[in-house]
Write a protein that holds these residues in place. Structure first.
Motif, short mmCIF file in Angstrom:
data_model
loop_
_atom_site.label_atom_id
_atom_site.label_comp_id
_atom_site.label_asym_id
_atom_site.label_seq_id
_atom_site.Cartn_x
_atom_site.Cartn_y
_atom_site.Cartn_z
N THR A 1 0.90 -1.31 -0.02
CA THR A 1 0.00 -0.16 0.02
C THR A 1 1.08 1.27 0.22
O THR A 1 1.76 1.33 0.80
CB THR A 1 -0.85 0.10 1.36
N THR A 2 0.48 2.11 -0.96
CA THR A 2 1.37 3.26 -1.03
C THR A 2 0.43 4.39 -1.22
O THR A 2 -0.57 4.51 -1.94
CB THR A 2 2.24 3.36 -2.25
N THR A 3 0.75 5.59 -0.50
CA THR A 3 0.04 6.94 -0.57
C THR A 3 0.53 7.97 -1.19
O THR A 3 1.78 8.17 -1.04
CB THR A 3 -0.55 7.41 0.74
N ILE A 4 -0.04 8.38 -2.46
CA ILE A 4 0.61 9.49 -3.28
C ILE A 4 -0.36 10.85 -3.12
O ILE A 4 -1.61 10.54 -2.89
CB ILE A 4 0.92 9.14 -4.59
N ARG A 5 0.20 11.83 -3.37
CA ARG A 5 -0.64 13.15 -3.23
C ARG A 5 -0.64 13.57 -4.85
O ARG A 5 0.46 13.76 -5.47
CB ARG A 5 -0.08 14.30 -2.50
N ILE A 6 -1.91 13.53 -5.12
CA ILE A 6 -2.03 14.27 -6.79
C ILE A 6 -3.21 15.25 -6.90
O ILE A 6 -3.89 15.03 -6.06
CB ILE A 6 -2.42 13.06 -7.72
N PRO A 7 -3.20 15.94 -7.76
CA PRO A 7 -3.98 17.04 -7.80
C PRO A 7 -5.48 16.23 -8.12
O PRO A 7 -5.63 15.15 -8.74
CB PRO A 7 -3.90 17.97 -9.18
N GLY B 1 -11.90 -0.77 -18.16
CA GLY B 1 -12.40 -1.87 -17.67
C GLY B 1 -11.44 -2.42 -16.47
O GLY B 1 -11.38 -3.44 -16.15
N MET B 2 -10.64 -1.35 -15.82
CA MET B 2 -9.65 -1.73 -14.87
C MET B 2 -10.00 -1.05 -13.54
O MET B 2 -10.58 0.32 -13.63
CB MET B 2 -8.34 -1.21 -15.23
N SER B 3 -9.30 -1.29 -12.51
CA SER B 3 -9.45 -0.72 -11.23
C SER B 3 -8.31 0.46 -11.50
O SER B 3 -7.44 0.36 -12.14
CB SER B 3 -9.00 -1.39 -10.17
N VAL B 4 -8.41 1.43 -10.64
CA VAL B 4 -7.41 2.72 -10.61
C VAL B 4 -6.05 2.12 -10.31
O VAL B 4 -5.05 2.40 -10.95
CB VAL B 4 -7.98 3.62 -9.57
N SER B 5 -5.83 1.08 -9.33
CA SER B 5 -4.65 0.48 -9.08
C SER B 5 -4.05 -0.12 -10.16
O SER B 5 -2.95 0.07 -10.68
CB SER B 5 -4.83 -0.28 -8.00
N ALA B 6 -4.94 -1.00 -10.86
CA ALA B 6 -4.35 -1.76 -12.04
C ALA B 6 -4.07 -0.77 -13.16
O ALA B 6 -2.76 -0.87 -13.81
CB ALA B 6 -5.33 -2.67 -12.38
N TYR B 7 -4.83 0.39 -13.36
CA TYR B 7 -4.52 1.25 -14.31
C TYR B 7 -3.02 2.09 -14.16
O TYR B 7 -2.32 2.13 -15.08
CB TYR B 7 -5.68 2.39 -14.46
N ILE B 8 -2.89 2.59 -12.98
CA ILE B 8 -1.66 3.13 -12.41
C ILE B 8 -0.64 2.04 -12.53
O ILE B 8 0.46 2.58 -13.23
CB ILE B 8 -2.17 3.64 -11.27
N ARG B 9 -0.62 0.91 -12.11
CA ARG B 9 0.38 -0.13 -12.60
C ARG B 9 0.68 -0.19 -13.88
O ARG B 9 2.00 -0.27 -14.31
CB ARG B 9 0.24 -1.48 -11.78
N GLN B 10 -0.38 -0.47 -14.81
CA GLN B 10 -0.04 -0.69 -16.09
C GLN B 10 0.73 0.65 -16.55
O GLN B 10 1.72 0.41 -17.46
CB GLN B 10 -1.28 -0.66 -16.83
N CYS B 11 0.11 1.99 -16.32
CA CYS B 11 0.97 3.11 -16.74
C CYS B 11 2.50 3.10 -16.46
O CYS B 11 3.27 3.48 -17.11
CB CYS B 11 0.23 4.32 -16.34
N VAL B 12 2.76 2.88 -15.04
CA VAL B 12 4.00 3.13 -14.70
C VAL B 12 4.96 1.97 -15.05
O VAL B 12 5.91 2.39 -15.67
CB VAL B 12 3.93 3.02 -13.18
N ILE B 13 4.40 0.83 -15.35
CA ILE B 13 5.23 -0.35 -15.76
C ILE B 13 5.31 0.11 -17.37
O ILE B 13 6.37 -0.12 -17.79
CB ILE B 13 4.57 -1.66 -15.88
N SER B 14 4.47 0.41 -18.20
CA SER B 14 4.60 0.99 -19.59
C SER B 14 5.83 2.01 -19.72
O SER B 14 6.60 2.03 -20.68
CB SER B 14 3.25 1.28 -20.04
#
Length: 71
Positions: A27-33, A48-61
């Motif tokens: 679990t990680t907390t980040i501050r974003i607008p 069709g993803m959760s927010v966590s899955a979407y963020i993981r996908q974006c960061v990995i990409s």
């Protein structure tokens, strides 16, 4: 072997993605607008993803693409 070692040793895209996707979930907390969070939520739902899955996908990409440019 860590991410940087994989990149330095010329690992392929699949090996890097596999490394980044495995491991224990933390679990990680980040501050974003608020507007950014709302946009991420909307895009995740449209994909069709959760927010966590979407963020993981974006960061990995991003990391995999950056690793490819470093070679």
């Amino acid at each position: 072997m860590g991410f940087r070692q994989l990149v330095d040793n010329g690992a392929d895209r699949t090996a890097i993605q596999t490394y980044l996707a495995k491991g224990d979930m933390l679990t990680t907390t980040i501050r974003i607008p608020g507007n950014l969070k709302d946009t991420i939520t909307e895009e995740a739902l449209l994909s069709g993803m959760s927010v966590s899955a979407y963020i993981r996908q974006c960061v990995i990409s991003h990391l995999v693409n950056q690793a490819g440019e470093a070679r």
